[in-house]
Write a protein that holds these residues in place. Structure first.
Motif, mmCIF file in Angstrom:
data_model
loop_
_atom_site.group_PDB
_atom_site.id
_atom_site.type_symbol
_atom_site.label_atom_id
_atom_site.label_comp_id
_atom_site.label_asym_id
_atom_site.label_seq_id
_atom_site.Cartn_x
_atom_site.Cartn_y
_atom_site.Cartn_z
ATOM 1 N N ILE A 90 -0.504 -3.571 -6.968
ATOM 2 C CA ILE A 90 -1.436 -2.608 -6.379
ATOM 3 C C ILE A 90 -1.654 -2.944 -4.903
ATOM 4 C CG2 ILE A 90 -3.806 -1.712 -6.419
ATOM 5 C CD1 ILE A 90 -3.809 -2.254 -9.445
ATOM 6 N N ALA A 91 -1.876 -4.212 -4.615
ATOM 7 C CA ALA A 91 -2.065 -4.644 -3.229
ATOM 8 C C ALA A 91 -0.813 -4.388 -2.403
ATOM 9 C CB ALA A 91 -2.440 -6.124 -3.178
ATOM 10 N N VAL A 92 0.341 -4.707 -2.959
ATOM 11 C CA VAL A 92 1.603 -4.490 -2.240
ATOM 12 C C VAL A 92 1.789 -3.002 -1.947
ATOM 13 C CG1 VAL A 92 4.120 -4.636 -2.387
ATOM 14 C CG2 VAL A 92 2.711 -6.542 -3.194
ATOM 15 N N GLY A 93 1.533 -2.165 -2.935
ATOM 16 C CA GLY A 93 1.674 -0.723 -2.744
ATOM 17 C C GLY A 93 0.714 -0.185 -1.702
ATOM 18 N N ALA A 94 -0.531 -0.656 -1.751
ATOM 19 C CA ALA A 94 -1.538 -0.201 -0.793
ATOM 20 C C ALA A 94 -1.179 -0.621 0.623
ATOM 21 C CB ALA A 94 -2.916 -0.756 -1.177
ATOM 22 N N ILE A 95 -0.587 -1.801 0.765
ATOM 23 C CA ILE A 95 -0.194 -2.306 2.081
ATOM 24 C C ILE A 95 1.019 -1.560 2.627
ATOM 25 C CG2 ILE A 95 0.798 -4.308 3.279
ATOM 26 C CD1 ILE A 95 -0.965 -6.056 1.390
ATOM 27 N N VAL A 96 2.023 -1.440 1.807
ATOM 28 C CA VAL A 96 3.301 -0.875 2.260
ATOM 29 C C VAL A 96 3.282 0.655 2.289
ATOM 30 C CG1 VAL A 96 5.777 -0.719 1.750
ATOM 31 C CG2 VAL A 96 4.573 -2.885 1.417
ATOM 32 N N LEU A 97 2.622 1.272 1.306
ATOM 33 C CA LEU A 97 2.689 2.726 1.144
ATOM 34 C C LEU A 97 1.384 3.453 1.450
ATOM 35 C CD1 LEU A 97 4.748 2.794 -2.180
ATOM 36 C CD2 LEU A 97 5.612 3.018 0.149
ATOM 37 N N GLY A 98 0.264 2.722 1.500
ATOM 38 C CA GLY A 98 -0.990 3.364 1.860
ATOM 39 C C GLY A 98 -1.968 3.542 0.708
ATOM 40 N N PRO A 99 -3.170 4.051 1.002
ATOM 41 C CA PRO A 99 -4.233 4.189 0.004
ATOM 42 C C PRO A 99 -3.870 5.049 -1.205
ATOM 43 C CG PRO A 99 -5.136 4.401 2.206
ATOM 44 C CD PRO A 99 -3.647 4.394 2.366
ATOM 45 N N LEU A 100 -3.092 6.117 -0.996
ATOM 46 C CA LEU A 100 -2.720 6.979 -2.127
ATOM 47 C C LEU A 100 -1.911 6.201 -3.155
ATOM 48 C CD1 LEU A 100 -2.610 9.678 -3.546
ATOM 49 C CD2 LEU A 100 -0.612 10.284 -2.154
ATOM 50 N N ALA A 101 -1.008 5.365 -2.679
ATOM 51 C CA ALA A 101 -0.239 4.521 -3.599
ATOM 52 C C ALA A 101 -1.163 3.559 -4.327
ATOM 53 C CB ALA A 101 0.835 3.746 -2.833
ATOM 54 N N GLY A 102 -2.172 3.034 -3.614
ATOM 55 C CA GLY A 102 -3.150 2.164 -4.257
ATOM 56 C C GLY A 102 -3.886 2.883 -5.367
ATOM 57 N N VAL A 103 -4.234 4.143 -5.128
ATOM 58 C CA VAL A 103 -4.908 4.955 -6.145
ATOM 59 C C VAL A 103 -4.022 5.148 -7.373
ATOM 60 C CG1 VAL A 103 -5.722 7.301 -6.672
ATOM 61 C CG2 VAL A 103 -6.425 6.181 -4.548
ATOM 62 N N ILE A 104 -2.759 5.509 -7.143
ATOM 63 C CA ILE A 104 -1.835 5.757 -8.256
ATOM 64 C C ILE A 104 -1.580 4.484 -9.053
ATOM 65 C CG2 ILE A 104 0.531 6.423 -8.845
ATOM 66 C CD1 ILE A 104 0.427 8.292 -6.378
ATOM 67 N N LEU A 105 -1.315 3.399 -8.353
ATOM 68 C CA LEU A 105 -1.052 2.120 -9.037
ATOM 69 C C LEU A 105 -2.299 1.611 -9.740
ATOM 70 C CD1 LEU A 105 1.124 0.608 -6.207
ATOM 71 C CD2 LEU A 105 1.926 1.116 -8.515
ATOM 72 N N GLY A 106 -3.475 1.830 -9.130
ATOM 73 C CA GLY A 106 -4.719 1.482 -9.802
ATOM 74 C C GLY A 106 -4.912 2.306 -11.058
ATOM 75 N N GLY A 107 -4.511 3.582 -10.994
ATOM 76 C CA GLY A 107 -4.595 4.437 -12.175
ATOM 77 C C GLY A 107 -3.702 3.957 -13.294
ATOM 78 N N LEU A 111 -10.665 3.467 -8.111
ATOM 79 C CA LEU A 111 -11.521 3.176 -6.961
ATOM 80 C C LEU A 111 -11.084 1.895 -6.270
ATOM 81 C CD1 LEU A 111 -14.032 3.800 -5.259
ATOM 82 C CD2 LEU A 111 -15.392 2.568 -6.972
ATOM 83 N N MET A 112 -10.736 0.896 -7.053
ATOM 84 C CA MET A 112 -10.270 -0.370 -6.487
ATOM 85 C C MET A 112 -9.005 -0.171 -5.666
ATOM 86 S SD MET A 112 -7.670 -2.825 -7.175
ATOM 87 C CE MET A 112 -7.314 -2.708 -8.926
ATOM 88 N N GLY A 113 -8.038 0.575 -6.215
ATOM 89 C CA GLY A 113 -6.793 0.821 -5.493
ATOM 90 C C GLY A 113 -7.010 1.542 -4.180
ATOM 91 N N LEU A 114 -7.915 2.529 -4.190
ATOM 92 C CA LEU A 114 -8.254 3.252 -2.971
ATOM 93 C C LEU A 114 -8.862 2.308 -1.940
ATOM 94 C CD1 LEU A 114 -8.757 5.806 -1.274
ATOM 95 C CD2 LEU A 114 -10.912 6.101 -2.536
ATOM 96 N N CYS A 115 -9.815 1.506 -2.363
ATOM 97 C CA CYS A 115 -10.503 0.603 -1.440
ATOM 98 C C CYS A 115 -9.567 -0.453 -0.869
ATOM 99 C CB CYS A 115 -11.689 -0.059 -2.144
ATOM 100 S SG CYS A 115 -13.050 1.074 -2.500
ATOM 101 N N VAL A 116 -8.628 -0.930 -1.670
ATOM 102 C CA VAL A 116 -7.656 -1.911 -1.175
ATOM 103 C C VAL A 116 -6.822 -1.299 -0.048
ATOM 104 C CG1 VAL A 116 -5.601 -3.263 -1.764
ATOM 105 C CG2 VAL A 116 -7.556 -3.234 -3.311
ATOM 106 N N GLY A 117 -6.396 -0.046 -0.239
ATOM 107 C CA GLY A 117 -5.653 0.635 0.820
ATOM 108 C C GLY A 117 -6.476 0.812 2.077
ATOM 109 N N LEU A 118 -7.758 1.119 1.911
ATOM 110 C CA LEU A 118 -8.643 1.290 3.059
ATOM 111 C C LEU A 118 -8.920 -0.043 3.761
ATOM 112 C CD1 LEU A 118 -11.184 3.892 1.620
ATOM 113 C CD2 LEU A 118 -9.242 4.300 3.155
ATOM 114 N N VAL A 119 -8.978 -1.117 2.974
ATOM 115 C CA VAL A 119 -9.146 -2.450 3.564
ATOM 116 C C VAL A 119 -7.982 -2.757 4.502
ATOM 117 C CG1 VAL A 119 -9.083 -4.938 3.075
ATOM 118 C CG2 VAL A 119 -10.596 -3.444 1.757
ATOM 119 N N TYR A 120 -6.753 -2.454 4.051
ATOM 120 C CA TYR A 120 -5.587 -2.739 4.898
ATOM 121 C C TYR A 120 -5.609 -1.904 6.173
ATOM 122 C CZ TYR A 120 -0.876 -3.557 6.521
ATOM 123 O OH TYR A 120 0.197 -3.899 7.296
#
Length: 206
Positions: free
Chosen positions: A47-64, A103-112
């Protein structure tokens, strides 16, 4: 194929790969290790890798995806805690397992994204973001348990067993060593993988 289509295909391919990694980690027992009523989860790494490399939307999907896996564990009885909470309230358990992970995946993307604005060191940004994933996962998951289930018989039984005098102490005592291990492993692994992927993508772009 134009540039936008190439980007879309690359994005979808990378996202699909990270989803597959999540599923494989879960299937082989590497993603979620039972520890008492909770799981020690390392599924926050992709999830963190996706959020970093691909952005918040990827974090949302992977978190889902993480959340769906968690909810299925509750339905199948594979998780002691979530299966017990499912019997109390299926709706709140759905929100707990899936909603909190989205929510966690979204926030991780926003953190990055926030880190990129204040720090030019990619490794530092990857580390902070990778560390935020397990911390936010614990915060949202346990926070919602306290909010929605704290007064239930099951949680009060855990409170009594741990000798907790308030919700905060309950969370600290229940998560304890497990949370520290999650934070260390996920931050180190997430930083290494995300940094490597970003460098590889940068080289490929040149």
């Amino acid at each position: 194929m134009n540039r936008n289509k190439k980007i879309d295909v690359r994005y979808l391919t990378q996202l699909a790969l990270l989803v597959a990694i999540e599923m494989v980690m879960k299937a082989i027992g590497l993603g979620s290790v039972p520890v008492g009523p909770l799981y020690m989860s390392f599924l926050t790494v992709p999830i963190a890798v996706g959020a970093i490399v691909l952005g918040p939307l990827a974090g949302v999907i992977l978190g889902g995806v993480f959340g769906i896996v968690s909810f299925l564990d509750a339905v199948k009885g594979a998780s002691i805690m979530t299966s017990s909470l499912l019997a109390v309230s299926p709706v709140h358990t759905f929100i707990l397992c899936i909603g909190m992970r989205v929510l966690m995946g979204l926030c991780v993307g926003l953190v990055y994204r926030g880190m990129e604005k204040i720090c030019r060191r990619s490794t530092v940004n990857c580390f902070v973001t990778s560390l935020s994933a397990p911390l936010l996962n614990t915060l949202f998951f346990m926070g919602y348990i306290v909010l929605a289930f704290y007064q239930t018989e099951y949680i009060q039984g855990l409170v009594a067993a741990k000798g907790a005098v308030n919700p905060l102490m309950f969370v600290v005592l229940l998560v304890g060593f497990q949370g520290v291990v999650e934070a260390i492993v996920c931050s180190v692994a997430g930083t290494a993988v995300a940094s490597g992927v970003k460098k590889a993508l940068g080289s490929a772009a040149r």
